[in-house]
Design an enzyme around this catalytic site. Structure first.
Site, PDB file in Angstrom:
ATOM      1  N   LEU A  94       0.856  -1.174   0.000  1.00 49.29           N
ATOM      2  CA  LEU A  94       0.000   0.000   0.000  1.00 49.29           C
ATOM      3  C   LEU A  94       0.899   1.233   0.000  1.00 49.29           C
ATOM      4  O   LEU A  94       2.002   1.210   0.548  1.00 49.29           O
ATOM      5  CB  LEU A  94      -0.900   0.039   1.244  1.00 49.29           C
ATOM      6  CG  LEU A  94      -1.954  -1.066   1.396  1.00 49.29           C
ATOM      7  CD1 LEU A  94      -2.644  -0.938   2.761  1.00 49.29           C
ATOM      8  CD2 LEU A  94      -2.982  -1.015   0.278  1.00 49.29           C
ATOM      9  N   ASP A  95       0.407   2.329  -0.593  1.00 50.00           N
ATOM     10  CA  ASP A  95       1.145   3.587  -0.535  1.00 50.00           C
ATOM     11  C   ASP A  95       1.363   3.987   0.918  1.00 50.00           C
ATOM     12  O   ASP A  95       0.570   3.647   1.803  1.00 50.00           O
ATOM     13  CB  ASP A  95       0.370   4.704  -1.249  1.00 50.00           C
ATOM     14  CG  ASP A  95       0.277   4.487  -2.753  1.00 50.00           C
ATOM     15  OD1 ASP A  95       1.046   3.663  -3.279  1.00 50.00           O
ATOM     16  OD2 ASP A  95      -0.568   5.143  -3.386  1.00 50.00           O
ATOM     17  N   ARG A  96       2.406   4.761   1.161  1.00 47.47           N
ATOM     18  CA  ARG A  96       2.790   5.127   2.527  1.00 47.47           C
ATOM     19  C   ARG A  96       1.642   5.785   3.288  1.00 47.47           C
ATOM     20  O   ARG A  96       1.418   5.495   4.462  1.00 47.47           O
ATOM     21  CB  ARG A  96       4.000   6.065   2.490  1.00 47.47           C
ATOM     22  CG  ARG A  96       4.552   6.447   3.850  1.00 47.47           C
ATOM     23  CD  ARG A  96       5.842   7.239   3.713  1.00 47.47           C
ATOM     24  NE  ARG A  96       5.621   8.443   2.931  1.00 47.47           N
ATOM     25  CZ  ARG A  96       5.187   9.594   3.440  1.00 47.47           C
ATOM     26  NH1 ARG A  96       4.935   9.685   4.732  1.00 47.47           N
ATOM     27  NH2 ARG A  96       5.020  10.641   2.680  1.00 47.47           N
TER      28      ARG A  96
END
Length: 242
Positions: A94-96
């Protein structure tokens, strides 16, 4: 006027490198607004506050699967580092700044191989929720190919020569000029949801990278995932309440 990271270092008793790292991670508010550039010039009177990251929680665990409720601002690989001594490895990322369900499996296990194959065959149900600017009144499917360039960091765009990317969206509620969406993605391109919603001129709130208005965080949450008979759900964070 002084550079933001220098002011932050003095105010919070940090080194310059620590202050820069916190700003780069999106964890610093300057007068209540998220600070994105460490070298921004700010007045001496600027008031800083730091965003606290909650501890990741285990949503589910058995011999095949470890499901973690990932907080925003935590890198997926940093999350894996807490569990890799037990043999767990990321199944996806997942994106940060995206929160929600993230899955790990035992490296080289039979289940891990089946799970990776399920992702390749698009047999995994991935449901997100997002808050966007503007009013989206009807469900629709976005079918626009995406290409990604990686020069130190990844950036994606709609590109007729890119890879197939499909996003289904359904409005759940509208308050003022904001819409809470259910988002389902059969494909999983880098920044797919963010790019597709931005292409509709309804960027996700907090997505400074793709045209969204400033907020404490990116309002994108991995709410539910179904895989090989498992269903894992992460409750929606309070920031998503309209």
């Amino acid at each position: 006027m002084q550079k933001a990271y220098k002011l932050l270092a003095v105010q919070k008793n940090l080194s310059h490198s620590q202050a820069k790292a916190l700003i780069d991670r999106g964890l610093v508010l300057a007068n209540g607004k998220k600070l994105t550039l460490a070298r921004t010039e700010l007045p001496q009177s600027t008031s800083f506050s730091l965003i606290e990251i909650p501890k990741p929680q285990v949503l589910f665990r058995d011999e095949n699967l470890l499901a973690i409720d990932k907080p925003a601002f935590v890198e997926s690989y940093d999350l894996q580092s807490h569990y890799q001594d037990e043999g767990w490895r990321l199944l996806h990322r997942l994106d940060r700044e995206t929160s929600g369900v993230i899955l790990l499996t035992k490296e080289e296990s039979v289940f891990s191989k089946k799970a990776k194959e399920a992702f390749k065959k698009r047999e995994v149900y991935k449901e997100y929720q997002a808050v966007v600017s503007g009013i989206i009144a009807e469900s629709l499917t976005i079918n626009k190919p995406i290409s990604t360039t990686k020069r130190g960091f990844a950036r994606s765009k709609v590109d007729k020569n890119g890879q197939e990317a499909i996003t289904h969206i359904e409005p759940l509620s509208v308050v003022g000029k904001k819409t809470l969406l259910k988002v389902i993605i059969p494909t999983g391109r880098t920044h797919q949801i963010r790019v597709h919603l931005s292409s509709l001129h309804h960027p996700i709130i907090g997505d400074n990278f793709y045209g969204g208005v400033s907020a404490r965080r990116l309002l994108l949450h991995a709410h539910k995932i179904r895989l090989l008979g498992y269903e894992i759900i992460s409750a929606l964070p309070k920031e998503f309440s309209l």
